[in-house]
Design an enzyme around this catalytic site. Sequence first.
Site, short mmCIF file in Angstrom:
data_model
loop_
_atom_site.label_atom_id
_atom_site.label_comp_id
_atom_site.label_asym_id
_atom_site.label_seq_id
_atom_site.Cartn_x
_atom_site.Cartn_y
_atom_site.Cartn_z
NE ARG A 74 15.44 -78.85 -4.85
CZ ARG A 74 16.58 -78.30 -4.40
NH1 ARG A 74 17.30 -78.94 -3.50
NH2 ARG A 74 17.00 -77.14 -4.84
CG ASN A 106 17.04 -80.85 -7.35
OD1 ASN A 106 15.86 -81.13 -7.53
ND2 ASN A 106 17.50 -79.62 -7.51
#
Length: 96
Positions: free
Chosen positions: A24, A42
């Site tokens: 990320r 996520n």
Amino acid sequence: MSGNNDNTCAEIYVSGRVQGVYFRGFTQKVASGLGLVGYAQNLPDGRVKVIAQGEKALISELLDNLRIGPELSNVEDVGIKWIYPSDEFTEFFIKR
């Protein structure tokens, strides 16, 4: 995106070893560098969801980077769906 007609939005799902490997943060760094807005998140199933909005050519560049991923990742698949752009994003962030 001042009046840019090329503004579009992609909903991207990345699978493989993409959680716990700075995926990320990597996505945020690349997307922000390209001037894209949206987020990386996520998912409970182990994938990472990315919403990226901006010029289509820049989203394609992001996709090329996502297919490689950060050093510790192992990207198996990148799925993309083009969706209608929204006005809700002003930056690219990591969504918890």
